[in-house]
Design an enzyme around this catalytic site. Structure first.
Site, PDB file in Angstrom:
ATOM      1  N   GLY A 137       0.859  -1.199   0.000  1.00  0.00           N
ATOM      2  CA  GLY A 137       0.000   0.000   0.000  1.00  0.00           C
ATOM      3  C   GLY A 137       0.882   1.232   0.000  1.00  0.00           C
ATOM      4  N   ARG A 172       1.100  -4.216  12.479  1.00  0.00           N
ATOM      5  CA  ARG A 172       0.395  -4.474  13.728  1.00  0.00           C
ATOM      6  C   ARG A 172       0.930  -5.776  14.325  1.00  0.00           C
ATOM      7  NH1 ARG A 172      -0.754  -0.030  13.742  1.00  0.00           N
ATOM      8  NH2 ARG A 172      -2.766   1.048  13.931  1.00  0.00           N
ATOM      9  N   ASP A 228       8.330  -2.987  15.363  1.00  0.00           N
ATOM     10  CA  ASP A 228       7.920  -1.688  15.899  1.00  0.00           C
ATOM     11  C   ASP A 228       6.537  -1.812  16.546  1.00  0.00           C
ATOM     12  OD1 ASP A 228       6.663   1.443  14.808  1.00  0.00           O
ATOM     13  OD2 ASP A 228       8.157   1.149  16.381  1.00  0.00           O
ATOM     14  N   HIS A 248       6.655   1.218  19.113  1.00  0.00           N
ATOM     15  CA  HIS A 248       5.631   1.732  18.190  1.00  0.00           C
ATOM     16  C   HIS A 248       5.853   3.225  17.900  1.00  0.00           C
ATOM     17  CE1 HIS A 248       1.233   1.091  16.731  1.00  0.00           C
ATOM     18  NE2 HIS A 248       1.914   1.886  15.935  1.00  0.00           N
ATOM     19  N   SER A 291       5.173   6.404  13.318  1.00  0.00           N
ATOM     20  CA  SER A 291       4.801   7.731  12.769  1.00  0.00           C
ATOM     21  C   SER A 291       5.335   8.855  13.656  1.00  0.00           C
ATOM     22  CB  SER A 291       3.272   7.837  12.683  1.00  0.00           C
ATOM     23  OG  SER A 291       2.707   7.692  13.973  1.00  0.00           O
TER      24      SER A 291
HETATM   25  C1  8YV Z   1      -0.254   5.662  15.489  1.00  0.00           C
HETATM   26  C2  8YV Z   1      -0.239   3.844  13.819  1.00  0.00           C
HETATM   27  O1  8YV Z   1       0.550   6.663  15.966  1.00  0.00           O
HETATM   28  O2  8YV Z   1      -1.261   5.269  12.318  1.00  0.00           O
HETATM   29  C3  8YV Z   1      -1.269   4.142  12.808  1.00  0.00           C
HETATM   30  O3  8YV Z   1      -2.069   3.218  12.483  1.00  0.00           O
HETATM   31  O4  8YV Z   1      -0.024   2.722  14.171  1.00  0.00           O
HETATM   32  C4  8YV Z   1       0.516   4.982  14.405  1.00  0.00           C
HETATM   33  O5  8YV Z   1       0.796   5.933  13.418  1.00  0.00           O
HETATM   34  C5  8YV Z   1      -0.570   4.754  16.646  1.00  0.00           C
HETATM   35  O6  8YV Z   1      -1.590   3.901  16.258  1.00  0.00           O
HETATM   36  C6  8YV Z   1      -1.018   5.609  17.829  1.00  0.00           C
HETATM   37  O7  8YV Z   1      -2.186   6.310  17.470  1.00  0.00           O
END
Ligand code: 8YV
Length: 332
Positions: free
Chosen positions: A161, A246, A270, A294, A297
């Site tokens: 993606g 995930r 991560d 994690h 981002s």
């Molecule tokens: C989030 C993420 O910061 O965007 C997503 O799906 O996994 C990360 O960018 C995290 O889920 C916390 O909100």
């Protein structure tokens, strides 16, 4: 004056994003870095049922949460591109709209994906430990503490993606040989170079032909635990697994065994299950398992843009305008 909609905010937000919200909403917000517990969420919902909720990807918005909120709840703003933490069917049934944050974090997560791949393949955490604990200069082992080269390798990306493709584009700079990818559909590439470089293959073929396997797909019923004992048996013994998607996509017990037995060379995660990973989790004991908390981002630009998209999704929805990024539940 008109009653202002109530917004329940379940994670810390920089004040420049709270200010525009407090002008429109009756905020239920606690400016604390201590993560909120499920019990606290449910009791805050019971005490003041919200019209909208703003939350991170790590907070489960399931049937219990939604039914506790009742009919007043009209909109969810998730601070994430992933949406596996939200009970979409229940939202659809209740007519709840969902805003999310795709696109603005793609570069951030792709950068981190490459960082995690290099940290894992070049054994950075081991190296840092040796530099800090005085082994450097005391043992000639360090000279042969070799990592796995990227040049001329085959990369396998599960889920090409936006994020998977952004990682692939970055890895082209490392003189890789081939990019195999699996997922729901084959991509049409325009350039002859891309048509040569990218190859759409079945998952099994990706497993047994890739030197580096990168998980960049969504977590759903099809992908849950797709990296299990059988998958690791099909991978190369010197393969490296990277997960920036995930935790639920990887059977962590099977991963631990595969790493311990040398069925694969190393893993970089991560994302884990649960998050945070408990301190006594066996994966944390393995030198060949690099784990980040994690932070995919977590770069200045991505996180601030995600926060802005959440604010705009909320303000737009409650002023009758289209959200910046609304999750189209019906198309999923
Ligand atoms: C989030 C993420 O910061 O965007 C997503 O799906 O996994 C990360 O960018 C995290 O889920 C916390 O909100």
């Amino acid at each position: 004056s008109a009653i202002r909609p109530r917004l329940l905010i379940l994670h810390q937000m920089p004040s420049q994003f709270i200010r525009p919200l407090e002008r429109v909403f009756d905020l239920d917000y606690k400016d604390t870095s201590v993560p909120v517990t499920r019990e606290q969420i449910l009791s805050r919902i019971r005490a003041n049922p919200p019209d909208a909720m703003l939350f991170p990807g790590g907070i489960k918005i399931d049937k219990e949460v939604l039914s506790t909120a009742g009919d007043k709840l009209k909109m969810l703003a998730t601070f994430s591109v992933g949406y596996n933490h939200i009970d979409l069917k229940e939202c659809q049934k209740r007519g709840i709209s969902i805003g999310y944050t795709p696109g603005v974090l793609t570069n951030g997560v792709a950068d981190l994906g490459v960082a995690l791949l290099l940290a894992t393949s070049r054994r950075i955490s081991e190296a840092m430990k040796k530099a800090r604990n005085g082994e450097w200069g005391k043992s000639s082992d360090i000279m042969w503490m070799c990592g796995k080269p990227l040049a001329n390798s085959t990369i396998g990306i599960v889920g090409l993606g936006q994020i998977g493709l952004a990682i692939a584009r970055r890895l082209q700079a490392f003189s890789i040989q081939q990019i195999l990818y699996s997922g729901t559909r084959e991509k049409q590439f325009d350039s002859e170079d891309d048509k040569k470089l990218f190859k759409f293959v079945q998952f099994e073929k990706l497993l047994n032909q890739s030197d580096f396997v990168i998980i960049a797909c969504a977590l759903n019923e099809k992908t849950e635990n797709m990296f299990n004992k059988q998958a690791f048996e099909q991978m190369k013994n010197d393969a490296i697994l990277i997960n920036i998607a995930r935790g639920g996509i990887v059977d962590q017990e099977a991963l631990y065994d595969a790493l311990k037995k040398g069925q694969i060379q190393a893993a970089g995660l991560d994302v884990t299950t649960p998050e945070p990973l408990p301190l006594d989790h066996p994966l944390l004991t393995l030198e060949n398992c690099t784990i980040f908390p994690h932070i995919g981002s977590a770069d200045e630009s991505a996180r601030h843009q995600m926060a802005q998209v959440c604010v705009d999704n909320l303000l737009n929805f409650f002023s009758g305008k289209p959200m910046v990024h609304q999750l189209k539940i019906d198309n999923l």
